[in-house]
Design a protein around this motif. Structure first.
Motif, PDB file in Angstrom:
ATOM      1  N   TYR A   1       5.517  -1.893 -12.391  1.00 13.94           N
ATOM      2  CA  TYR A   1       4.545  -1.279 -11.499  1.00 13.94           C
ATOM      3  C   TYR A   1       4.425  -2.164 -10.268  1.00 13.94           C
ATOM      4  O   TYR A   1       4.670  -3.375 -10.354  1.00 13.94           O
ATOM      5  CB  TYR A   1       3.187  -1.181 -12.191  1.00 13.94           C
ATOM      6  CG  TYR A   1       3.169  -0.175 -13.297  1.00 13.94           C
ATOM      7  CD1 TYR A   1       3.108   1.189 -12.994  1.00 13.94           C
ATOM      8  CD2 TYR A   1       3.230  -0.554 -14.624  1.00 13.94           C
ATOM      9  CE1 TYR A   1       3.105   2.126 -14.010  1.00 13.94           C
ATOM     10  CE2 TYR A   1       3.225   0.381 -15.641  1.00 13.94           C
ATOM     11  CZ  TYR A   1       3.168   1.722 -15.325  1.00 13.94           C
ATOM     12  OH  TYR A   1       3.161   2.649 -16.318  1.00 13.94           O
TER      13      TYR A   1
ATOM     14  N   ASN B   1       0.814  -1.206   0.000  1.00 12.30           N
ATOM     15  CA  ASN B   1       0.000   0.000   0.000  1.00 12.30           C
ATOM     16  C   ASN B   1       0.850   1.260   0.000  1.00 12.30           C
ATOM     17  O   ASN B   1       0.348   2.343  -0.229  1.00 12.30           O
ATOM     18  CB  ASN B   1      -0.918   0.006   1.211  1.00 12.30           C
ATOM     19  CG  ASN B   1      -1.901  -1.136   1.138  1.00 12.30           C
ATOM     20  OD1 ASN B   1      -2.303  -1.519   0.048  1.00 12.30           O
ATOM     21  ND2 ASN B   1      -2.249  -1.694   2.273  1.00 12.30           N
TER      22      ASN B   1
ATOM     23  N   ILE C   1       2.095  -3.673  -8.775  1.00 10.55           N
ATOM     24  CA  ILE C   1       1.341  -4.922  -8.849  1.00 10.55           C
ATOM     25  C   ILE C   1       2.076  -6.025  -9.581  1.00 10.55           C
ATOM     26  O   ILE C   1       1.692  -7.173  -9.495  1.00 10.55           O
ATOM     27  CB  ILE C   1      -0.019  -4.776  -9.581  1.00 10.55           C
ATOM     28  CG1 ILE C   1       0.108  -3.910 -10.818  1.00 10.55           C
ATOM     29  CG2 ILE C   1      -1.125  -4.334  -8.680  1.00 10.55           C
ATOM     30  CD1 ILE C   1      -1.055  -4.143 -11.765  1.00 10.55           C
ATOM     31  N   GLN C   2       3.111  -5.658 -10.321  1.00 10.60           N
ATOM     32  CA  GLN C   2       3.805  -6.700 -11.079  1.00 10.60           C
ATOM     33  C   GLN C   2       4.874  -7.403 -10.256  1.00 10.60           C
ATOM     34  O   GLN C   2       5.528  -8.306 -10.745  1.00 10.60           O
ATOM     35  CB  GLN C   2       4.431  -6.089 -12.337  1.00 10.60           C
ATOM     36  CG  GLN C   2       3.384  -5.606 -13.328  1.00 10.60           C
ATOM     37  CD  GLN C   2       3.988  -4.778 -14.434  1.00 10.60           C
ATOM     38  OE1 GLN C   2       4.692  -3.790 -14.185  1.00 10.60           O
ATOM     39  NE2 GLN C   2       3.722  -5.153 -15.670  1.00 10.60           N
TER      40      GLN C   2
ATOM     41  N   LEU D   1       3.273   1.846  -2.005  1.00 12.89           N
ATOM     42  CA  LEU D   1       3.746   2.196  -3.343  1.00 12.89           C
ATOM     43  C   LEU D   1       2.572   2.665  -4.180  1.00 12.89           C
ATOM     44  O   LEU D   1       1.566   1.967  -4.295  1.00 12.89           O
ATOM     45  CB  LEU D   1       4.415   0.975  -3.981  1.00 12.89           C
ATOM     46  CG  LEU D   1       5.687   0.533  -3.276  1.00 12.89           C
ATOM     47  CD1 LEU D   1       6.148  -0.815  -3.789  1.00 12.89           C
ATOM     48  CD2 LEU D   1       6.786   1.565  -3.458  1.00 12.89           C
ATOM     49  N   ASN D   2       2.730   3.832  -4.756  1.00  5.14           N
ATOM     50  CA  ASN D   2       1.678   4.385  -5.597  1.00  5.14           C
ATOM     51  C   ASN D   2       1.426   3.443  -6.771  1.00  5.14           C
ATOM     52  O   ASN D   2       2.322   3.194  -7.567  1.00  5.14           O
ATOM     53  CB  ASN D   2       2.138   5.753  -6.099  1.00  5.14           C
ATOM     54  CG  ASN D   2       1.030   6.509  -6.770  1.00  5.14           C
ATOM     55  OD1 ASN D   2       0.022   5.924  -7.169  1.00  5.14           O
ATOM     56  ND2 ASN D   2       1.200   7.802  -6.891  1.00  5.14           N
ATOM     57  N   PRO D   3       0.201   2.909  -6.866  1.00  3.24           N
ATOM     58  CA  PRO D   3      -0.040   1.863  -7.867  1.00  3.24           C
ATOM     59  C   PRO D   3       0.108   2.332  -9.307  1.00  3.24           C
ATOM     60  O   PRO D   3       0.263   1.505 -10.193  1.00  3.24           O
ATOM     61  CB  PRO D   3      -1.479   1.423  -7.583  1.00  3.24           C
ATOM     62  CG  PRO D   3      -2.090   2.553  -6.850  1.00  3.24           C
ATOM     63  CD  PRO D   3      -0.982   3.176  -6.062  1.00  3.24           C
ATOM     64  N   VAL D   4       0.053   3.620  -9.554  1.00  2.00           N
ATOM     65  CA  VAL D   4       0.122   4.050 -10.947  1.00  2.00           C
ATOM     66  C   VAL D   4       1.515   4.532 -11.340  1.00  2.00           C
ATOM     67  O   VAL D   4       1.693   5.103 -12.402  1.00  2.00           O
ATOM     68  CB  VAL D   4      -0.917   5.143 -11.283  1.00  2.00           C
ATOM     69  CG1 VAL D   4      -2.305   4.680 -10.914  1.00  2.00           C
ATOM     70  CG2 VAL D   4      -0.592   6.431 -10.586  1.00  2.00           C
ATOM     71  N   ARG D   5       2.510   4.290 -10.462  1.00  5.16           N
ATOM     72  CA  ARG D   5       3.863   4.701 -10.849  1.00  5.16           C
ATOM     73  C   ARG D   5       4.818   3.522 -10.784  1.00  5.16           C
ATOM     74  O   ARG D   5       4.680   2.645  -9.938  1.00  5.16           O
ATOM     75  CB  ARG D   5       4.355   5.818  -9.918  1.00  5.16           C
ATOM     76  CG  ARG D   5       3.624   7.125 -10.144  1.00  5.16           C
ATOM     77  CD  ARG D   5       4.145   8.217  -9.235  1.00  5.16           C
ATOM     78  NE  ARG D   5       5.363   8.831  -9.739  1.00  5.16           N
ATOM     79  CZ  ARG D   5       5.419   9.638 -10.780  1.00  5.16           C
ATOM     80  NH1 ARG D   5       4.333   9.918 -11.444  1.00  5.16           N
ATOM     81  NH2 ARG D   5       6.548  10.185 -11.152  1.00  5.16           N
TER      82      ARG D   5
END
Ligand SMILES: Nc1ncnc2c1ncn2[C@@H]1O[C@H](COP(=O)(O)OP(=O)(O)OP(=O)(O)O)[C@@H](O)[C@H]1O
Ligand SMILES: [Mg+2]
Lengths: 468, 328
Positions: free
Chosen positions: B157, B104, B159-160, B106-110
Motif C-alpha cells: 500500500y 497524495n 503508506i508502506q 496514490l489511493n491510500p486504500v489500494r
C-alpha cells in the motif's frame, strides 16, 4: 508465536480491551444501586413491603437477599436422598445376588445357681434368616445373633442366596441454607428490644456472586413480574428490538450511503432536490416523525395499525395470519426510523464524498482515464470508511435508543421492558437490561472495529508494521 | 522541420469559486512542441503551473473551466470533446501526466498493483480483456525496468513505501501505456537530493528506452531545467513571460522577472558563488479580477508609469518570446 499472525494478535488485543470494558460495565452496573448506604433489596422492599405483614415482609426480604446473593447464608445444607432401582440394558430392574450367611444358633439350657434340676441341653440347628415382603433380610433375625456362621469344611461360611434389586442412591435436592440473622439489643421507646437483622455479605462476596450469576445467565428475578426471571423478560423483548432496529439500521445505512455518494458525484438536479430534503428530515426528531406517521396513517387514514408488534387478537404462532399481522405492525415503526437514519447517513456520506472527489488521488485517477464507474466505486469505498464508525455507534445505540420508537408504537421490545422496570423500581430487570445494552454496544463496536481493520489498509498495514 | 505534435493556442483557464467569482489562473498561453522535445516550465508557487497541466490534458476538473483557446494533439483539438471521448482516446495513451505530490496521488486504500491494473483495465480494447495474471505479468516487466524491488513495491500500500518509491511508482503507472507525451508536474519537489537524482535518472531512462519521447517538465528549479530541457518557458501570474531555448533563458534572460528569478536562485556556478540570492520584493497580483497593465509591474525594478497602463503582449525578441515592451 502469535507474532507471525499480526491480524489475529490485533483481534485478540481488541477483544481483550472490549472484555475489560465489559467488566467495567459490570462493575458500574453492580456499584450503581449500591452507592452510599443503599442496596437494591432495600429499594425494592420500600415498595414490596406494602400490604405485607411483618413476618411476610421479613420472608420476602430474605428470599430477595438470597436471590441477589447478598446475604450470608447458613452453611448447613439439607439434602434429601432418594433411592431408585438401577436398570439393566433391557430396562429391567436388575437383581443383585446378596449372599446372606447361614447362621447356626446354639441354645443352651444352663443349670441354675442352685444347681438342682437344670441339665445342659444343647440344640444345634440352621437358622433361616427371615425375609420381609420386599425380600430384604429382616432385622430381628440378625439381632438375636448370639449365633455364628456355619462354616463348611474349607472354613468358608455357608451362604444362602437372596435375590434383591440393586438400589442407587440419588440426591433429590439440596436445600439452600437460610439467611443468617444477627440479633442485637436496641432501645425502642425506652424499652430494650431484640432486633433481628439479616447479615449482609461483604461487597467482594456480593460482587463475585453477581458475576457468577451473570455468567450463568442468571440475572435475578424480576420484582415487578415476580417470580419471572429477568433473563426471560430479556429473551422475550430483545428479539423484537433487534427485529425492528437491525434491518432498519443496515438498510438505512446502505441506502443512505449510496444516495449520498450519488448526490455528491452527480450533483445537478438530483443533489439540489435530495440534499435539502435530507437536511430537513435529518432535523426532525424520531418521535415527532413517528407521531406524525401515526397521526396520518393510523388515526386519520386508518390504513396501518400503530400499537404493538401484532394484533391483539393474535397469539404468537407459525401461522400466516400471525406473520401478516406482524408485517403490518412493522411498517410504521420501520418508516419512523428509516428515512431519518437514511438522510443522516446520506448527508454525512455526501460531504465525505465531496471531500474524496477533491483529493489528489481521485484527480489522478481521472487524469489516468479511469472509467466513471471505477471512480464512483473508489469514492464510495474511501468515503465509506469513516461512515463505518458511525455505523458502529448507531448499532451500539440501537438497543437503548429504541426506547422512543417502542414507546410510540407500544412495541414490546427491550426499551419498553426497561421503561416498565424503571417505573416499578424493578432493579434486577433494569440491571439486566442495561447489561444487555452494554453487551450489544460492545459487540457492535468490536465487529465494526474488526471490519474497519479488514477494509482499511491504512489500519491493516499499521497492524502489520506495528506487529513486527 | 518535423511535425508539431502538440500545439497550444491562447489557452486561458479559470476557477469558479463558490461565490461565482472567476479566478483567472492561466491566461493566454501559447506554445508548440515537436516530437522528442523537452519543454521546461518554471515559475514561482501559485503561478498556475498545475492549473495549466489540467488544461493541457484537455480534462478540467471542476471548479476549473476552460475560458478560451485551443489545445491540439497531432492536429486534433481537445477542446469541446466529451469527457468520455477524452478519457478513452487521449488520457494515458496520447498524453499522460505525473502529478505533483506522488503520495497524495496514490489511493491510500489500494495496492500499487491494483492502482496500476485499474489504469490498464480502463484502456483495454473492448472484447480482448487481459486476465489479472497477464496484467500483473506486464506490470512486473515494466517495474523491473526501474530497478526497484518489484514484488514488494507492487504488493504494498502507498503508506508502506518510501517517498522515492512512491514517486517512481507513480511515474511507472503514468507511463504504463507508453504515452506519446508526458507532462511531469514537479516530479522532484519534496524529495531529498539523492532521491531527486534517482527520479530524474528514471525519467531520462524512460526517455532513452523510447517509452515516451516528448515531455513537459514543470519545476520551480531553473538550474535543474537548464540541464534537462531543450526549451524553457517562464510563467508568472498565469502568463508565459519568456520562452526560448534553455541556453537563452538561463544564461541571457531578457524579461525583468526572469532576470530577478535568476538573481533569486542559488547558483552552483563558481563565478557566481559570491553572489547572495536576492528575494523578489512584493507578491504577484491576485487573479480574481481583470488586471490592467503588466502583471509584474508592481514588483519590477525597471517599471515605468506606462507599464501599469499597457497590457503587455508576448512578442519576439531576437529568436525568443518575451512579454515586456521594454525588453531588448
Ligand atoms: N480550486 C481553486 N479555486 C480557486 N482558485 C484556485 C483553485 N486552485 C488553485 N487556485 C489558484 O490558482 C492559482 C494557480 O494554482 P496552481 O496550483 O496551478 O499553482 P502552481 O503553480 O502549481 O503552484 P505550486 O508550485 O505551489 O504547485 C493559485 O493562485 C491558486 O490560488
Ligand atoms: Mg502545482
Amino acid at each position: 508465536m502469535l507474532k507471525q499472525y499480526p491480524t489475529i494478535l490485533y483481534v485478540l488485543q481488541k477483544g481483550l480491551w472490549y472484555f475489560l470494558t465489559f467488566i467495567a460495565a459490570i462493575v458500574i452496573n453492580f456499584a450503581l444501586p449500591r452507592l452510599g448506604d443503599n442496596n437494591p433489596v432495600d429499594i425494592i422492599m420500600g415498595k414490596a413491603a406494602q400490604g405485607l405483614s411483618q413476618e411476610e415482609a421479613k420472608q420476602k426480604k430474605a428470599s430477595l437477599l438470597a436471590s441477589f446473593g447478598m446475604a450470608e447464608l447458613s452453611t448447613r445444607t439439607y439434602d434429601t436422598v432418594g433411592y431408585e432401582c438401577a436398570l439393566n440394558e433391557k430396562g429391567e430392574a436388575y437383581l443383585k445376588e446378596a449372599f446372606v450367611p447361614a447362621i447356626k444358633v446354639t441354645e443352651r439350657k444352663i443349670k441354675d445357681s442352685a444347681g438342682a434340676d437344670s441339665v445342659v441341653n444343647d440344640t444345634v440347628g440352621i437358622f433361616e434368616p427371615k425375609l420381609d415382603a420386599s425380600g430384604a433380610v429382616m432385622k430381628e433375625a440378625a439381632s438375636d445373633s448370639a449365633g455364628k456362621p456355619i462354616l463348611d469344611s474349607a472354613g468358608v461360611p455357608v451362604m444362602k442366596n437372596v435375590m434383591q434389586p440393586v438400589m442407587v442412591k440419588k440426591i433429590i435436592h439440596i436445600e439452600k441454607g437460610s439467611v443468617v440473622y444477627s440479633t442485637t439489643p436496641v432501645l425502642e421507646n425506652g424499652n430494650p428490644v431484640l432486633k433481628e437483622e439479616p447479615v449482609l455479605s461483604s461487597s467482594v462476596v456480593q460482587f463475585f456472586a453477581y458475576i457468577k450469576n451473570i455468567f450463568h445467565g442468571d440475572l435475578g428475578l424480576s420484582y415487578s413480574q415476580y417470580p419471572k426471571p429477568v433473563i426471560e423478560i430479556i429473551k422475550e423483548s430483545l428479539p423484537w428490538t433487534l427485529a425492528i432496529q437491525f434491518p432498519t439500521l443496515m438498510l438505512g445505512w446502505i441506502v443512505g450511503n449510496l444516495l449520498g455518494a450519488i448526490a455528491a458525484y452527480k450533483r445537478g438536479i438530483f443533489d439540489k432536490v435530495f440534499f435539502p430534503l435530507a437536511m430537513l428530515l435529518n432535523g426532525i426528531p424520531f418521535f415527532v416523525f413517528g407521531m406524525l406517521l401515526v397521526a396520518a396513517f393510523s388515526i386519520s387514514l386508518g390504513w396501518l395499525p400503530a400499537m404493538g408488534a401484532y394484533g391483539f387478537d393474535q397469539v404468537p404462532s407459525f401461522s400466516w395470519e400471525f406473520y401478516k399481522s406482524v408485517g403490518l405492525h412493522y411498517i410504521l415503526p420501520f418508516f419512523s426510523i428509516f428515512p431519518i437514519l437514511l438522510s443522516g447517513q446520506a448527508t454525512g456520506m455526501r460531504s465525505m464524498s465531496i471531500y474524496e472527489l477533491g483529493t489528489d488521488y481521485m484527480k489522478y485517477a481521472k487524469w489516468m482515464g479511469l472509467r466513471e464507474g471505477k471512480i464512483v466505486s473508489y469514492i464510495f469505498r474511501n468515503a465509506m470508511l469513516p461512515q463505518l464508525t458511525g455505523l458502529a455507534q448507531s448499532l451500539g445505540a440501537m438497543v437503548g435508543g429504541a426506547l422512543i420508537t417502542e414507546m410510540i408504537f407500544s412495541y414490546p421490545g427491550l426499551g419498553m421492558a426497561m421503561l416498565t422496570a424503571i417505573q416499578q423500581n424493578d432493579y434486577a430487570t433494569i440491571q439486566g437490561c442495561t447489561l444487555m445494552i452494554s453487551i450489544c454496544v460492545l459487540v457492535a463496536n468490536f465487529s465494526v472495529d474488526i471490519l474497519i481493520a479488514l477494509c482499511d489498509p491504512r489500519v491493516k498495514a499499521g497492524i502489520q508494521v506495528g506487529g513486527k | 522541420m518535423s511535425e508539431k505534435i502538440f500545439e497550444v493556442d491562447h489557452l486561458s483557464l479559470h476557477y469558479l469559486t463558490r461565490f461565482g467569482e472567476k479566478v483567472h489562473a492561466v491566461t493566454d498561453v501559447s506554445f508548440s512542441m515537436k516530437q522528442g522535445e523537452i519543454l521546461g516550465i518554471a515559475g514561482e508557487s501559485g503561478c498556475g503551473k498545475s492549473t495549466l497541466v489540467s488544461g493541457l490534458m484537455g480534462m478540467c476538473i471542476p471548479p476549473l473551466y476552460p475560458t478560451s483557446g485551443d489545445v491540439r494533439v497531432s492536429g486534433e483539438s481537445l477542446m469541446n470533446r466529451s469527457e468520455s471521448d477524452i478519457r478513452s482516446n487521449v488520457l494515458a495513451q496520447k498524453i499522460s501526466m505525473i502529478p505533483q505530490g506522488a503520495f497524495n496521488a496514490l489511493n491510500p486504500v489500494r495496492k500499487i498493483k491494483d492502482i496500476a491494473a485499474d489504469v490498464i483495465a480502463a484502456h483495454q480494447k473492448q472484447g480482448s480483456p487481459s486476465s489479472a495474471k497477464e496484467i500483473y505479468q506486464r506490470l512486473c516487466e515494466r517495474f523491473d525496468l526501474f530497478g526497484m524491488d518489484t514484488q514488494r513495491v507492487l504488493n504494498s500500500y502507498p503508506i508502506q513505501l518510501t517517498a522515492g518509491e512512491r514517486q517512481r511508482s507513480v511515474i511507472g503507472i503514468s507511463t504504463l501505456l507508453n504515452p506519446r507525451m508526458v507532462i511531469a508536474d514537479e516530479p522532484t519537489s519534496a524529495l531529498d537530493v539523492s532521491t531527486q537524482k534517482e527520479v530524474i535518472k528514471m525519467i531520462f531512462d524512460l526517455l532513452e528506452k523510447g517509452i515516451f519521447s516528448t515531455m513537459i517538465f514543470i519545476t520551480h528549479e531553473l538550474p535543474l531545467l537548464y540541464h534537462v530541457a531543450d526549451n524553457i518557458a517562464i510563467m508568472y501570474a498565469g502568463e508565459f513571460v519568456e520562452m526560448g531555448t534553455a541556453e537563452q533563458v538561463v544564461k541571457d534572460p531578457r524579461h525583468p522577472y526572469t532576470q530577478a528569478l535568476m538573481g533569486a536562485m542559488l547558483s552552483s556556478e563558481s563565478s557566481q558563488r559570491s553572489r547572495k540570492p536576492v528575494a523578489i520584493e512584493g507578491a504577484p497580483p491576485s487573479l480574481n479580477q481583470t488586471i490592467v497593465g503588466c502583471r509584474f509591474a508592481e514588483r519590477c525594478t525597471r517599471a515605468c508609469p506606462d507599464c501599469k497602463k499597457n497590457t503587455q503582449s508576448i512578442r519576439m525578441v531576437g529568436d525568443r518570446l518575451v512579454r515586456c515592451d521594454y525588453a531588448k
